[in-house]
Write a protein that holds these residues in place. Structure first.
Motif, PDB file in Angstrom:
ATOM      1  N   ALA A 234       0.839  -1.205   0.000  1.00  0.00           N
ATOM      2  CA  ALA A 234       0.000   0.000   0.000  1.00  0.00           C
ATOM      3  C   ALA A 234       0.873   1.254   0.000  1.00  0.00           C
ATOM      4  N   ILE A 235       1.948   1.222   0.770  1.00  0.00           N
ATOM      5  CA  ILE A 235       2.845   2.377   0.827  1.00  0.00           C
ATOM      6  C   ILE A 235       3.579   2.545  -0.505  1.00  0.00           C
TER       7      ILE A 235
ATOM      8  N   GLN B   9       2.319   6.997  -6.711  1.00  0.00           N
ATOM      9  CA  GLN B   9       1.403   8.093  -7.056  1.00  0.00           C
ATOM     10  C   GLN B   9       2.165   9.425  -7.119  1.00  0.00           C
ATOM     11  N   THR B  10       3.336   9.488  -6.528  1.00  0.00           N
ATOM     12  CA  THR B  10       4.187  10.696  -6.452  1.00  0.00           C
ATOM     13  C   THR B  10       3.414  11.963  -6.099  1.00  0.00           C
ATOM     14  N   PRO B  11       2.669  11.931  -4.973  1.00  0.00           N
ATOM     15  CA  PRO B  11       1.967  13.150  -4.581  1.00  0.00           C
ATOM     16  C   PRO B  11       2.932  14.141  -3.914  1.00  0.00           C
ATOM     17  N   ASN B  12       2.493  15.365  -3.764  1.00  0.00           N
ATOM     18  CA  ASN B  12       3.288  16.328  -3.009  1.00  0.00           C
ATOM     19  C   ASN B  12       2.842  16.420  -1.563  1.00  0.00           C
ATOM     20  N   ILE B  13       1.631  15.976  -1.303  1.00  0.00           N
ATOM     21  CA  ILE B  13       1.144  15.946   0.080  1.00  0.00           C
ATOM     22  C   ILE B  13       0.764  14.505   0.408  1.00  0.00           C
ATOM     23  N   PHE B  14       1.353  13.984   1.454  1.00  0.00           N
ATOM     24  CA  PHE B  14       1.080  12.600   1.872  1.00  0.00           C
ATOM     25  C   PHE B  14       0.164  12.624   3.092  1.00  0.00           C
ATOM     26  N   LEU B  15      -0.996  11.988   2.996  1.00  0.00           N
ATOM     27  CA  LEU B  15      -1.852  11.825   4.162  1.00  0.00           C
ATOM     28  C   LEU B  15      -1.786  10.359   4.559  1.00  0.00           C
ATOM     29  N   LEU B  16      -1.225  10.078   5.712  1.00  0.00           N
ATOM     30  CA  LEU B  16      -0.996   8.686   6.108  1.00  0.00           C
ATOM     31  C   LEU B  16      -1.914   8.323   7.267  1.00  0.00           C
ATOM     32  N   ASP B  17      -2.750   7.304   7.046  1.00  0.00           N
ATOM     33  CA  ASP B  17      -3.626   6.843   8.121  1.00  0.00           C
ATOM     34  C   ASP B  17      -3.021   5.572   8.707  1.00  0.00           C
ATOM     35  N   GLU B  18      -2.480   5.687   9.882  1.00  0.00           N
ATOM     36  CA  GLU B  18      -1.822   4.566  10.558  1.00  0.00           C
ATOM     37  C   GLU B  18      -0.763   3.891   9.675  1.00  0.00           C
ATOM     38  N   PRO B  19       0.267   4.621   9.296  1.00  0.00           N
ATOM     39  CA  PRO B  19       1.273   4.019   8.398  1.00  0.00           C
ATOM     40  C   PRO B  19       2.024   2.852   9.013  1.00  0.00           C
TER      41      PRO B  19
ATOM     42  N   SER C 212      12.142   2.195   8.604  1.00  0.00           N
ATOM     43  CA  SER C 212      12.704   2.336   7.254  1.00  0.00           C
ATOM     44  C   SER C 212      11.670   2.865   6.262  1.00  0.00           C
ATOM     45  N   VAL C 213      10.416   2.411   6.415  1.00  0.00           N
ATOM     46  CA  VAL C 213       9.380   2.860   5.488  1.00  0.00           C
ATOM     47  C   VAL C 213       9.102   4.356   5.677  1.00  0.00           C
ATOM     48  N   LEU C 214       9.012   4.778   6.953  1.00  0.00           N
ATOM     49  CA  LEU C 214       8.748   6.201   7.182  1.00  0.00           C
ATOM     50  C   LEU C 214       9.943   7.057   6.776  1.00  0.00           C
ATOM     51  N   ASP C 215      11.149   6.504   6.953  1.00  0.00           N
ATOM     52  CA  ASP C 215      12.341   7.222   6.460  1.00  0.00           C
ATOM     53  C   ASP C 215      12.249   7.435   4.954  1.00  0.00           C
ATOM     54  N   THR C 216      11.819   6.367   4.246  1.00  0.00           N
ATOM     55  CA  THR C 216      11.698   6.468   2.793  1.00  0.00           C
ATOM     56  C   THR C 216      10.703   7.550   2.402  1.00  0.00           C
ATOM     57  N   ILE C 217       9.542   7.527   3.074  1.00  0.00           N
ATOM     58  CA  ILE C 217       8.530   8.544   2.733  1.00  0.00           C
ATOM     59  C   ILE C 217       9.060   9.931   3.069  1.00  0.00           C
ATOM     60  N   LYS C 218       9.698  10.046   4.252  1.00  0.00           N
ATOM     61  CA  LYS C 218      10.129  11.378   4.673  1.00  0.00           C
ATOM     62  C   LYS C 218      11.252  11.917   3.792  1.00  0.00           C
ATOM     63  N   SER C 219      12.025  10.994   3.209  1.00  0.00           N
ATOM     64  CA  SER C 219      13.106  11.466   2.347  1.00  0.00           C
ATOM     65  C   SER C 219      12.567  12.212   1.138  1.00  0.00           C
ATOM     66  N   LYS C 220      11.274  11.927   0.782  1.00  0.00           N
ATOM     67  CA  LYS C 220      10.647  12.652  -0.332  1.00  0.00           C
ATOM     68  C   LYS C 220      10.526  14.142  -0.004  1.00  0.00           C
ATOM     69  N   LEU C 221      10.417  14.450   1.272  1.00  0.00           N
ATOM     70  CA  LEU C 221      10.278  15.845   1.682  1.00  0.00           C
ATOM     71  C   LEU C 221      11.487  16.675   1.284  1.00  0.00           C
ATOM     72  N   TYR C 222      12.624  16.018   1.176  1.00  0.00           N
ATOM     73  CA  TYR C 222      13.833  16.778   0.878  1.00  0.00           C
ATOM     74  C   TYR C 222      14.162  16.740  -0.605  1.00  0.00           C
TER      75      TYR C 222
ATOM     76  N   ASN D 108       5.308   7.692  20.125  1.00  0.00           N
ATOM     77  CA  ASN D 108       6.768   7.760  20.021  1.00  0.00           C
ATOM     78  C   ASN D 108       7.234   7.777  18.570  1.00  0.00           C
ATOM     79  N   LEU D 109       6.541   6.997  17.729  1.00  0.00           N
ATOM     80  CA  LEU D 109       6.899   6.996  16.313  1.00  0.00           C
ATOM     81  C   LEU D 109       6.628   8.380  15.707  1.00  0.00           C
ATOM     82  N   ALA D 110       5.460   8.938  16.078  1.00  0.00           N
ATOM     83  CA  ALA D 110       5.117  10.269  15.570  1.00  0.00           C
ATOM     84  C   ALA D 110       6.136  11.295  16.047  1.00  0.00           C
ATOM     85  N   ALA D 111       6.532  11.178  17.300  1.00  0.00           N
ATOM     86  CA  ALA D 111       7.485  12.147  17.868  1.00  0.00           C
ATOM     87  C   ALA D 111       8.822  12.056  17.143  1.00  0.00           C
ATOM     88  N   ARG D 112       9.144  10.866  16.690  1.00  0.00           N
ATOM     89  CA  ARG D 112      10.412  10.685  16.001  1.00  0.00           C
ATOM     90  C   ARG D 112      10.428  11.338  14.624  1.00  0.00           C
TER      91      ARG D 112
END
Lengths: 326, 255
Positions: B149-150, B156-166, B177-187, B201-205
């Motif tokens: 799913a991720i 889809q290469t969106p510019n805004i990612f809405l993640l429901d319970e990733p 690793s998956v959230l790192d991959t998604i977040k790397s798109k931000l840069y 804790n995951l969100a805080a990270r």
């Protein structure tokens, strides 16, 4: 995703279609020579055999192919619309409505024109009734549509039983043939071919949206599908395919349920491939089934719906087994 | 630049107000966390942002344009959603499913495009899915499905990612690793993230800004420092939550 495997599948199905049509033209109460069939196709002759071919076999074969194609395509669309592998063209009560129309016409001793009109009117009434009820209370959910269709279907079933039990034995015979699906009285016209071709063309245009909708409504909306429009389009398209098929040949079972599944098991899951394949396989399947229906206990004829089940059930189980052990 | 603005949004379900008068501006390169207890309206908020759920009042602006006036396809080109549920009643392989992520961008109704294939291939290797690509969805584990799913979302290469319970069904290594991959798109391009999760804790990270949904449609928002306090979290979840400071992070735990 389209691969060379898919082109191969389409090629094989074209060959199968050709073979099935030839088989159907050759078989019947009188055996025709292959040379007669081929020469008639090139240059129409005037012998009795040519007349049989032209006036009986060719129209009937085309009727079988068109009906099978429409039913298979309707099955594909219904399964996506309801995202339910058990969905078939008749699940929402269309055949029930058509049956009540057709049986009433038989009961009234009506002629064939009135008869087909009555069947189509019954189907149309049922389509609008289910849509109206399912749509009535705002949010149109798949569950509501399915439940409405199943309940209306059961209602038609009851009316059919009343008609059967109160009719004379003579009428009951033709009623039963109609209910099981029968091509002996079938006529197809230019409009039917246009519907089949237009259905395929329209289906191909929205085939990518069908791929996305197969994975769920929210998912489809998230990927840019206009769900409301698509659902209504699919509902009415599948309904019209079913209503037309039922008007041509009665409620031929099994084709609309199983042909889409067989093709998916053979790898045609993408609707750009699945839709054309379903017409070819659904059509040729019904052509073969009808040839057998005419010849197995000749000179008597079987209702084609019985034959579709007799060949369909074992072949589906064989394909299911062989793809599961992969 | 892509910005998402939520203006005085009010959402309710039956007679229950989920959020009242919510104002939120998500700029590019921002990663927002969306927290709150079960049923408080996190998923409903995400659905209403892309317009698949009716809102009571307010508006949602994508680059200054009201989302209700944009075509669904135009929205899908900018905003990608990771939904919680997926449906697997009809068969499909992993590769076929990931390919569907290109749907908002496809040019031809029939023909596939080389560029789309290239995007799919790179996402598959990024998420280490190449061994699964020919498998049927129905044969996958929950975590594997979540990764598919991720991957579809990244395709889809969106510019805004809405993640429901990733992080659903993902083991701890894949969560990171998956959230790192998604977040790397931000840069790599001007992207932003709004992520609903139960894992504080995951969100805080990963997130720098937070929306905390409370009972009765109230909500708090702001930077991590302002929102993620033991006091606010205890109030939001209705149970006492404390935090401890480690060398790298602040960790939150129920007492």
């Amino acid at each position: 995703m389209i691969s060379s495997r898919h082109y191969l599948l389409i090629g094989i199905l074209f060959v199968l279609t050709g073979i099935s049509i030839l088989f159907s033209l050759l078989s019947g109460s009188i055996d025709l020579e292959l040379s007669v069939v081929l020469s008639e196709l090139i240059e129409p002759g005037s012998a009795l055999e040519n007349q049989i071919l032209r006036e009986i076999r060719i129209p009937r074969t085309l009727a079988a192919f068109t009906t099978g194609g429409l039913l298979a395509m309707s099955g594909v669309v219904m399964q996506v619309l309801l995202r339910n592998p058990l969905a078939d063209p008749y699940i929402l009560g269309i055949s029930g409505g058509a049956a009540v129309g057709a049986l009433s016409a038989i009961l009234l001793g009506a002629g064939s024109v009135f008869f087909t009109n009555a069947a189509f009117a019954g189907a149309l009434f049922s389509i609008l009734l289910v849509f109206g009820i399912a749509n009535k209370f705002g949010q149109w959910s798949v569950t509501r549509l399915l439940l409405t269709g199943v309940v209306i279907s059961a209602g038609w079933g009851a009316v059919i039983n009343i008609l059967l039990t109160t009719s004379s034995t003579n009428n009951v015979q033709s009623m039963l043939f109609w209910l099981m699906g029968d091509l002996s009285q079938s006529q197809v016209y230019l409009g039917h071919y246009i519907l089949l071709a237009a259905g395929l063309a329209g289906g191909l245009i929205i085939s990518r949206s069908l791929n996305v909708l197969s994975r769920g409504e929210l998912f489809a909306q998230g990927l840019g599908v206009n769900l409301g429009m698509l659902r209504i389009t699919l509902y009415f398209a599948a309904s019209v395919f079913t209503a037309t098929a039922v008007t041509i040949a009665g409620s031929v079972g099994f084709v609309g349920l199983v042909i889409p599944h067989i093709l998916r098991l053979l790898g045609a899951r993408d609707h750009r491939i699945l839709l054309p394949c379903s017409i070819l396989l659904g059509g040729s399947f019904l052509v073969i089934a009808d040839s057998l229906a005419r010849t197995l206990i000749a000179p008597q004829q079987l209702p084609v719906g019985v034959v579709t089940a007799v060949i369909g059930v074992p072949s589906f189980i064989i394909i299911l087994r062989s793809t599961m052990t992969k | 630049m892509t910005s998402l603005i939520i203006e005085s949004l009010t959402l309710s379900i039956e007679d229950n107000i989920l959020c009242r008068d919510l104002n939120l501006k998500i700029n590019e390169n921002e990663c927002w966390g969306l927290l709150g207890r079960n049923g408080v309206g996190k998923t409903s908020l995400i659905h209403s942002i892309i317009g698949v759920r009716t809102i009571d009042s307010g508006q949602i602006l994508l680059d200054g344009q009201n989302i209700s006036e944009l075509s669904r396809r135009a929205v899908a080109q900018e905003i990608g959603v990771l939904f919680q549920d997926s449906i697997e009643t009809l068969p499909a392989t992993v590769l076929e499913t990931i390919m569907l992520g290109r749907h908002p961008h496809v040019q031809s109704r029939i023909k596939d495009n080389q560029n789309d294939h290239a995007i799919v291939d790179s996402v598959i290797s990024e998420l280490s899915l190449s061994e699964l690509s020919d498998r049927q969805l129905s044969s996958l584990s929950g975590g594997e499905r979540q990764r598919v799913a991720i991957a579809t979302l990244l395709t889809q290469t969106p510019n805004i990612f809405l993640l429901d319970e990733p992080s659903n069904h993902l083991d701890i290594a894949f969560q990171i690793s998956v959230l790192d991959t998604i977040k790397s798109k931000l840069y790599k391009r001007p992207a932003s993230i709004l992520m609903a999760t139960h894992d504080i804790n995951l969100a805080a990270r990963f997130c720098d800004y937070f929306v905390l949904l409370l009972e009765n449609g109230e909500h708090l928002q702001g930077s991590k420092k302002e929102v993620l306090t033991a006091e606010n979290l205890s109030k939001a979840y209705g149970c006492e939550i404390q935090s401890i400071q480690t060398k790298e992070n602040t960790l939150y735990y129920p007492v």
